[in-house]
Design an enzyme around this catalytic site. Structure first.
Site, PDB file in Angstrom:
ATOM      1  N   LEU A   1       0.643  -1.267  -0.020  1.00 45.72           N
ATOM      2  CA  LEU A   1       0.016   0.059   0.027  1.00 45.72           C
ATOM      3  C   LEU A   1       0.828   1.441  -0.112  1.00 45.72           C
ATOM      4  CD1 LEU A   1      -2.829  -0.949   2.547  1.00 45.72           C
ATOM      5  CD2 LEU A   1      -2.690  -1.340  -0.042  1.00 45.72           C
ATOM      6  N   HIS A   2       0.483   2.278  -0.797  1.00 49.61           N
ATOM      7  CA  HIS A   2       1.062   3.570  -0.842  1.00 49.61           C
ATOM      8  C   HIS A   2      -0.117   4.642  -0.523  1.00 49.61           C
ATOM      9  CE1 HIS A   2      -0.651   3.606  -4.692  1.00 49.61           C
ATOM     10  NE2 HIS A   2       0.075   2.504  -5.046  1.00 49.61           N
TER      11      HIS A   2
ATOM     12  N   HIS B   1      -3.267   4.349  -2.129  1.00 48.21           N
ATOM     13  CA  HIS B   1      -4.378   3.497  -1.439  1.00 48.21           C
ATOM     14  C   HIS B   1      -4.962   4.049  -0.507  1.00 48.21           C
ATOM     15  CE1 HIS B   1      -1.551   0.432  -3.535  1.00 48.21           C
ATOM     16  NE2 HIS B   1      -2.587   0.012  -3.920  1.00 48.21           N
TER      17      HIS B   1
ATOM     18  N   GLN C   1      -5.446 -12.206 -13.159  1.00 49.07           N
ATOM     19  CA  GLN C   1      -5.304 -10.865 -13.900  1.00 49.07           C
ATOM     20  C   GLN C   1      -3.706 -10.377 -14.440  1.00 49.07           C
ATOM     21  OE1 GLN C   1      -6.896  -8.403 -10.532  1.00 49.07           O
ATOM     22  NE2 GLN C   1      -5.320  -6.859 -11.299  1.00 49.07           N
TER      23      GLN C   1
ATOM     24  N   GLY D   1      -9.369   3.720  -8.083  1.00 48.77           N
ATOM     25  CA  GLY D   1      -8.542   5.039  -8.349  1.00 48.77           C
ATOM     26  C   GLY D   1      -8.486   5.223  -9.847  1.00 48.77           C
TER      27      GLY D   1
ATOM     28  N   SER E   1       2.473   4.093  -7.404  1.00 49.74           N
ATOM     29  CA  SER E   1       2.135   2.602  -7.876  1.00 49.74           C
ATOM     30  C   SER E   1       3.025   1.713  -7.265  1.00 49.74           C
ATOM     31  CB  SER E   1       2.290   2.220  -9.308  1.00 49.74           C
ATOM     32  OG  SER E   1       2.554   1.242  -9.763  1.00 49.74           O
ATOM     33  N   SER E   2       2.410   0.655  -6.916  1.00 49.27           N
ATOM     34  CA  SER E   2       3.380  -0.520  -6.164  1.00 49.27           C
ATOM     35  C   SER E   2       4.441  -0.808  -7.035  1.00 49.27           C
ATOM     36  CB  SER E   2       2.380  -1.844  -5.892  1.00 49.27           C
ATOM     37  OG  SER E   2       1.334  -1.272  -5.192  1.00 49.27           O
TER      38      SER E   2
HETATM   39  P1  AMP Z   1      -3.789  -2.063  -6.771  1.00 50.32           P
HETATM   40  O1  AMP Z   1      -3.224  -2.589  -5.409  1.00 50.32           O
HETATM   41  O2  AMP Z   1      -2.595  -1.578  -7.846  1.00 50.32           O
HETATM   42  O3  AMP Z   1      -4.736  -3.086  -7.378  1.00 50.32           O
HETATM   43  O4  AMP Z   1      -4.575  -0.828  -6.567  1.00 50.32           O
HETATM   44  C1  AMP Z   1      -5.776  -0.722  -5.887  1.00 50.32           C
HETATM   45  C2  AMP Z   1      -6.571   0.585  -5.894  1.00 50.32           C
HETATM   46  O5  AMP Z   1      -6.050   1.532  -5.701  1.00 50.32           O
HETATM   47  C3  AMP Z   1      -6.965   0.564  -7.524  1.00 50.32           C
HETATM   48  O6  AMP Z   1      -8.686   1.065  -7.253  1.00 50.32           O
HETATM   49  C4  AMP Z   1      -6.048   1.396  -8.142  1.00 50.32           C
HETATM   50  O7  AMP Z   1      -6.756   2.356  -9.181  1.00 50.32           O
HETATM   51  C5  AMP Z   1      -6.060   2.591  -6.937  1.00 50.32           C
HETATM   52  N1  AMP Z   1      -4.755   3.248  -6.862  1.00 50.32           N
HETATM   53  C6  AMP Z   1      -3.383   2.691  -7.378  1.00 50.32           C
HETATM   54  N2  AMP Z   1      -2.456   3.829  -7.356  1.00 50.32           N
HETATM   55  C7  AMP Z   1      -3.282   4.888  -7.265  1.00 50.32           C
HETATM   56  C8  AMP Z   1      -2.623   6.202  -7.004  1.00 50.32           C
HETATM   57  N3  AMP Z   1      -1.453   6.675  -7.249  1.00 50.32           N
HETATM   58  N4  AMP Z   1      -3.767   7.157  -7.109  1.00 50.32           N
HETATM   59  C9  AMP Z   1      -5.145   6.812  -6.702  1.00 50.32           C
HETATM   60  N5  AMP Z   1      -5.471   5.595  -6.646  1.00 50.32           N
HETATM   61  C10 AMP Z   1      -4.680   4.577  -6.960  1.00 50.32           C
END
Ligand code: AMP
Length: 284
Positions: free
Chosen positions: A35-36, A39, A63, A149, A187-188
């Site tokens: 998480l960042h 999230h 996916q 996001g 982004s992760s």
């Molecule tokens: P993930 O863990 O990458 O699957 O992301 C989980 C959720 O966090 C998804 O809805 C992403 O679109 C959202 N998300 C990831 N990066 C960002 C960001 N930089 N800003 C806003 N939402 C994000």
């Protein structure tokens, strides 16, 4: 915030058993962990708007393509749980892949059209995995609202399409992209980048700013804007362009003329890391 007990649940049956105890509305934040602040923005918005905040952490194998980064995707569960506790999360659901996809698993959600271009073309079956896992998580959690996001704009379009087409009873809330100070979208996958790659990664934001500036100066020809985005990416030696385009944010059909609403999208490979970003052109 942060002083109430947070439940960590790993089994689907336990989620269903607990559901009657959760106050509504229930907000769901699906994530793959590591998480960042992007999230965190989703979790905070859910905390403001819903009575029960449920975050899922699941690196969804279906996916990822066979040559993608499923095996090396960063997993930082302990730190993620501390962060979610501090944000006042009520429940964290951390299912196992074997329970989510038992051997006999055979049902998939296929969203057509919007998945046929851009991310869908570059990552065959990606959106089938996303739509299927989100459908499963929506059913397991019984959420009233799901938080996504804007960073993954085509994912948002796919989920909205699925919810509308299948008459699902939940609302989607979309949160603006959270960026690093130099514009790189959090982004992760940014953790894969070495120092020179990290510097090069700002090329996505630069290309998007080119698009926004051109449109701000009155250029409404989407092909001209997209060409300038591609030229901007070409200036960065470490970057290899996958696509740059201006699309309708719901259908992801490429636009000819930039009318409201229009979304500039870009995908770039930097070394072994693939990054995506987007920007609304007729926003503030
Ligand atoms: P993930 O863990 O990458 O699957 O992301 C989980 C959720 O966090 C998804 O809805 C992403 O679109 C959202 N998300 C990831 N990066 C960002 C960001 N930089 N800003 C806003 N939402 C994000």
């Amino acid at each position: 915030m942060g002083d109430r007990a947070m439940d960590v649940i790993c089994e689907i049956g336990e989620m269903k058993a607990q559901r009657a105890n959760w106050s509504r509305p229930i907000g769901l934040v699906p994530t793959m962990g590591c998480l960042h602040d992007g999230h965190v923005a989703l979790v905070r918005r859910a905390r403001e708007e819903t009575a029960t905040v449920i975050v899922t952490i699941f690196v969804n194998p279906t996916q990822f393509g066979p040559s993608e980064d499923f095996g090396r995707y960063p997993r930082t569960l302990e730190r993620d749980l501390e962060l979610l506790q501090a944000e006042g999360t009520d429940v964290v659901f951390v299912p196992s892949a074997s329970e989510m996809y038992p051997e006999e698993f055979s049902s998939w959600v296929e969203v057509e059209d919007v998945t046929s271009r851009f991310e869908g073309e570059s990552r065959p079956r990606h959106f089938r995995g996303v739509a299927t896992v989100c459908n499963k998580l929506f059913n397991i959690v019984g959420a009233d609202r799901a938080y996504f996001g804007q960073k993954d704009a085509q994912q948002v379009a796919v989920i909205k399409r699925m919810i509308q087409d299948l008459n699902m009873n939940l609302d989607v809330v979309v949160i603006p992209t959270v960026r690093e100070p130099d514009g790189l979208a959090m982004s992760s996958r940014n953790s894969y980048l070495g120092p020179s790659e990290r510097a090069a990664a700002t090329v996505l934001y630069r290309a998007l700013r080119v698009a926004r500036d051109m449109h701000g100066q009155g250029c409404c020809d989407a092909a001209v804007v997209a060409r300038s985005m591609r030229e901007s990416v070409a200036e960065e030696q470490l970057a290899q362009l996958d696509y740059a385009a201006v699309v309708d944010p719901l259908s992801f059909h490429e636009l000819e003329s930039i009318e409201c609403p229009a979304l500039a999208i870009v995908a770039v490979r930097i070394g072994a890391t693939r990054l995506i970003d987007n920007m609304l052109l007729n926003d503030e």
